[in-house]
Design an enzyme around this catalytic site. Structure first.
Site, PDB file in Angstrom:
ATOM      1  N   ASP A   1       0.880  -1.170   0.000  1.00 35.06           N
ATOM      2  CA  ASP A   1       0.000   0.000   0.000  1.00 35.06           C
ATOM      3  C   ASP A   1       0.917   1.219   0.000  1.00 35.06           C
ATOM      4  O   ASP A   1       1.612   1.468   0.987  1.00 35.06           O
ATOM      5  CB  ASP A   1      -0.904  -0.017   1.240  1.00 35.06           C
ATOM      6  CG  ASP A   1      -1.817   1.193   1.296  1.00 35.06           C
ATOM      7  OD1 ASP A   1      -1.640   2.129   0.481  1.00 35.06           O
ATOM      8  OD2 ASP A   1      -2.708   1.224   2.172  1.00 35.06           O
TER       9      ASP A   1
ATOM     10  N   ASN B   1       3.450   3.997 -10.128  1.00 34.96           N
ATOM     11  CA  ASN B   1       2.309   3.934 -11.039  1.00 34.96           C
ATOM     12  C   ASN B   1       0.955   3.780 -10.327  1.00 34.96           C
ATOM     13  O   ASN B   1      -0.079   4.073 -10.921  1.00 34.96           O
ATOM     14  CB  ASN B   1       2.532   2.767 -12.020  1.00 34.96           C
ATOM     15  CG  ASN B   1       1.293   2.429 -12.809  1.00 34.96           C
ATOM     16  OD1 ASN B   1       0.962   3.080 -13.789  1.00 34.96           O
ATOM     17  ND2 ASN B   1       0.565   1.404 -12.367  1.00 34.96           N
TER      18      ASN B   1
ATOM     19  N   TYR C   1      -8.685  14.467  -8.581  1.00 34.80           N
ATOM     20  CA  TYR C   1      -7.766  13.680  -9.423  1.00 34.80           C
ATOM     21  C   TYR C   1      -6.779  14.600 -10.141  1.00 34.80           C
ATOM     22  O   TYR C   1      -5.565  14.354 -10.130  1.00 34.80           O
ATOM     23  CB  TYR C   1      -8.574  12.856 -10.428  1.00 34.80           C
ATOM     24  CG  TYR C   1      -7.747  11.886 -11.237  1.00 34.80           C
ATOM     25  CD1 TYR C   1      -7.234  10.725 -10.674  1.00 34.80           C
ATOM     26  CD2 TYR C   1      -7.475  12.138 -12.580  1.00 34.80           C
ATOM     27  CE1 TYR C   1      -6.472   9.835 -11.427  1.00 34.80           C
ATOM     28  CE2 TYR C   1      -6.722  11.249 -13.340  1.00 34.80           C
ATOM     29  CZ  TYR C   1      -6.222  10.103 -12.761  1.00 34.80           C
ATOM     30  OH  TYR C   1      -5.470   9.224 -13.507  1.00 34.80           O
TER      31      TYR C   1
ATOM     32  N   VAL D   1      -6.884   5.127 -21.442  1.00 33.49           N
ATOM     33  CA  VAL D   1      -6.599   3.694 -21.545  1.00 33.49           C
ATOM     34  C   VAL D   1      -7.782   2.945 -20.923  1.00 33.49           C
ATOM     35  O   VAL D   1      -8.198   3.276 -19.803  1.00 33.49           O
ATOM     36  CB  VAL D   1      -5.283   3.336 -20.809  1.00 33.49           C
ATOM     37  CG1 VAL D   1      -4.941   1.868 -21.029  1.00 33.49           C
ATOM     38  CG2 VAL D   1      -4.138   4.228 -21.272  1.00 33.49           C
TER      39      VAL D   1
HETATM   40  P1  NAD Z   1      -6.139   0.393 -12.515  1.00 32.12           P
HETATM   41  O1  NAD Z   1      -7.159   0.679 -11.489  1.00 32.12           O
HETATM   42  O2  NAD Z   1      -6.377  -0.714 -13.466  1.00 32.12           O
HETATM   43  O3  NAD Z   1      -4.714   0.152 -11.858  1.00 32.12           O
HETATM   44  C1  NAD Z   1      -4.320   0.770 -10.661  1.00 32.12           C
HETATM   45  C2  NAD Z   1      -3.539  -0.242  -9.855  1.00 32.12           C
HETATM   46  O4  NAD Z   1      -3.090   0.409  -8.659  1.00 32.12           O
HETATM   47  C3  NAD Z   1      -4.397  -1.433  -9.425  1.00 32.12           C
HETATM   48  O5  NAD Z   1      -3.694  -2.627  -9.656  1.00 32.12           O
HETATM   49  C4  NAD Z   1      -4.646  -1.192  -7.944  1.00 32.12           C
HETATM   50  O6  NAD Z   1      -4.854  -2.385  -7.217  1.00 32.12           O
HETATM   51  C5  NAD Z   1      -3.375  -0.456  -7.550  1.00 32.12           C
HETATM   52  N1  NAD Z   1      -3.502   0.367  -6.346  1.00 32.12           N
HETATM   53  C6  NAD Z   1      -4.509   1.207  -6.009  1.00 32.12           C
HETATM   54  N2  NAD Z   1      -4.263   1.770  -4.818  1.00 32.12           N
HETATM   55  C7  NAD Z   1      -3.045   1.315  -4.403  1.00 32.12           C
HETATM   56  C8  NAD Z   1      -2.244   1.554  -3.259  1.00 32.12           C
HETATM   57  N3  NAD Z   1      -2.651   2.363  -2.266  1.00 32.12           N
HETATM   58  N4  NAD Z   1      -1.049   0.928  -3.175  1.00 32.12           N
HETATM   59  C9  NAD Z   1      -0.640   0.064  -4.161  1.00 32.12           C
HETATM   60  N5  NAD Z   1      -1.377  -0.212  -5.243  1.00 32.12           N
HETATM   61  C10 NAD Z   1      -2.561   0.428  -5.378  1.00 32.12           C
HETATM   62  O7  NAD Z   1      -5.948   1.764 -13.321  1.00 32.12           O
HETATM   63  P2  NAD Z   1      -4.852   2.217 -14.407  1.00 32.12           P
HETATM   64  O8  NAD Z   1      -5.581   3.002 -15.420  1.00 32.12           O
HETATM   65  O9  NAD Z   1      -4.002   1.097 -14.829  1.00 32.12           O
HETATM   66  O10 NAD Z   1      -4.000   3.251 -13.533  1.00 32.12           O
HETATM   67  C11 NAD Z   1      -2.592   3.184 -13.423  1.00 32.12           C
HETATM   68  C12 NAD Z   1      -2.061   4.605 -13.327  1.00 32.12           C
HETATM   69  O11 NAD Z   1      -2.330   5.286 -14.556  1.00 32.12           O
HETATM   70  C13 NAD Z   1      -2.716   5.443 -12.235  1.00 32.12           C
HETATM   71  O12 NAD Z   1      -1.736   6.247 -11.600  1.00 32.12           O
HETATM   72  C14 NAD Z   1      -3.684   6.317 -13.016  1.00 32.12           C
HETATM   73  O13 NAD Z   1      -3.988   7.497 -12.330  1.00 32.12           O
HETATM   74  C15 NAD Z   1      -2.903   6.539 -14.280  1.00 32.12           C
HETATM   75  N6  NAD Z   1      -3.667   6.983 -15.445  1.00 32.12           N
HETATM   76  C16 NAD Z   1      -4.611   6.182 -16.030  1.00 32.12           C
HETATM   77  C17 NAD Z   1      -5.279   6.628 -17.165  1.00 32.12           C
HETATM   78  C18 NAD Z   1      -6.292   5.789 -17.890  1.00 32.12           C
HETATM   79  O14 NAD Z   1      -6.844   6.249 -18.894  1.00 32.12           O
HETATM   80  N7  NAD Z   1      -6.576   4.579 -17.464  1.00 32.12           N
HETATM   81  C19 NAD Z   1      -5.005   7.894 -17.681  1.00 32.12           C
HETATM   82  C20 NAD Z   1      -4.062   8.681 -17.058  1.00 32.12           C
HETATM   83  C21 NAD Z   1      -3.383   8.216 -15.956  1.00 32.12           C
END
Ligand code: NAD
Length: 270
Positions: free
Chosen positions: A75, A102, A167, A200
């Protein structure tokens, strides 16, 4: 000149699924040993957030990308857990050269009705998590080979969007932290960069941001792709693999630091 990834060790937070899994897979295929640190490891079916975080099935798919990928519970809002993840990485692979911050969570809604605990958790994971994880990893990174850090920020860290103040605020902070650390750590030859994903189709979109009445994941994915055809100049969403490729570039480029690279199909150009 590009720096070789082969034989290096990376720790990828939030790597159990989604973008983090794409990054882990790309780095592993390039020859790195990868430790995934995720709140979903050993914490199956966590219901503590707006949408379900990573579960055992997600992790299994991600680990199947390579023999050189392992996972540990983490975490990123907990300093002791961050220190433990670094120890686990050193115990498993003997070094830490690349830190990928990430892990992230999203919630959205009008500021007037926005939940205070949700606001705090978004900043705790998306902003403070970068600090806690970087602080814990630095002693090991200093012993690493061409050490570097890549943070997953967002296009939401470059421009504000309605109903996204928590966010966006947390991701603007991620870019500020990236630039500050890049300046601070440059004298030690530690590079710090960020990627700014566009759209994504991960749980963030499919299970939360996308307005949809669809009952299956497949239907939601189709709706997401259709919506992105008209939203994104290149006419398609980005993929987790695109983010892995961007990270691979930043990790391999010896003279690039302080950059927050948008990978967004032309949606964000700054
Ligand atoms: P996702 O929810 O699929 O992945 C996020 C991951 O982080 C999950 O595996 C979750 O279990 C883990 N997580 C959450 N809280 C946590 C914590 N406190 N400690 C450790 N792990 C934790 O979403 P994603 O889209 O793959 O997001 C990954 C990153 O990309 C994030 O930082 C998100 O803000 C960023 N992002 C995503 C998008 C998009 O379009 N999906 C766009 C811009 C930025």
């Amino acid at each position: 000149m590009t720096l070789s990834i082969a034989g290096k060790t990376a720790l990828v937070t939030g790597g159990a699924r989604g973008i983090g899994a794409g990054i882990a897979g790309t780095l592993a295929k390039a020859g790195a040993s990868v430790m995934i640190g995720d709140i979903g490891v050993g914490n199956d079916g966590d219901e503590s957030w707006r949408y379900q975080l990573a579960d055992a099935a997600d992790l299994e798919r991600t680990l199947a990308q390579g023999d050189n990928i392992r996972a540990t519970a983490l975490d990123v809002t907990n300093a002791d857990a961050c220190a433990a993840a670094v120890r686990e990485t050193l115990d498993a692979f003997g070094s830490l050269d690349i830190l990928i911050n990430n892990a992230g969570v999203v919630d959205s809604g009008p500021v007037e009705h926005f939940d205070e605990d949700a606001w705090d958790r978004i900043f705790a994971v998306n902003s403070k998590g970068l600090f806690l994880m970087t602080r814990a990893a630095l002693p090991a990174l200093r012993e690493g080979t061409n050490p570097c850090i890549v943070n997953t920020a967002s296009i939401a860290g470059k421009k504000g969007y309605p109903n996204m103040s928590a966010y966006c605020g947390s991701k603007f902070a991620a870019i500020g932290i990236t630039q500050s650390l890049a300046a601070e750590l440059a004298p030690e030859n530690i590079r710090v960069n960020a990627i700014c994903p566009g759209m994504v189709g991960t749980a963030m979109w499919l299970d939360h941001l996308l307005p949809s009445n669809a009952t299956s994941t497949e239907q939601r994915e189709e709706e997401f792709t259709a919506a992105m055809q008209t939203t994104i100049p290149l006419g398609r969403p980005q993929t987790a693999e695109d983010m892995g490729d961007a990270v691979l570039y930043l990790v391999s480029a010896p003279n690039v630091s302080g950059v927050s690279l948008a990978v967004a199909g032309g949606f964000e150009m700054n």
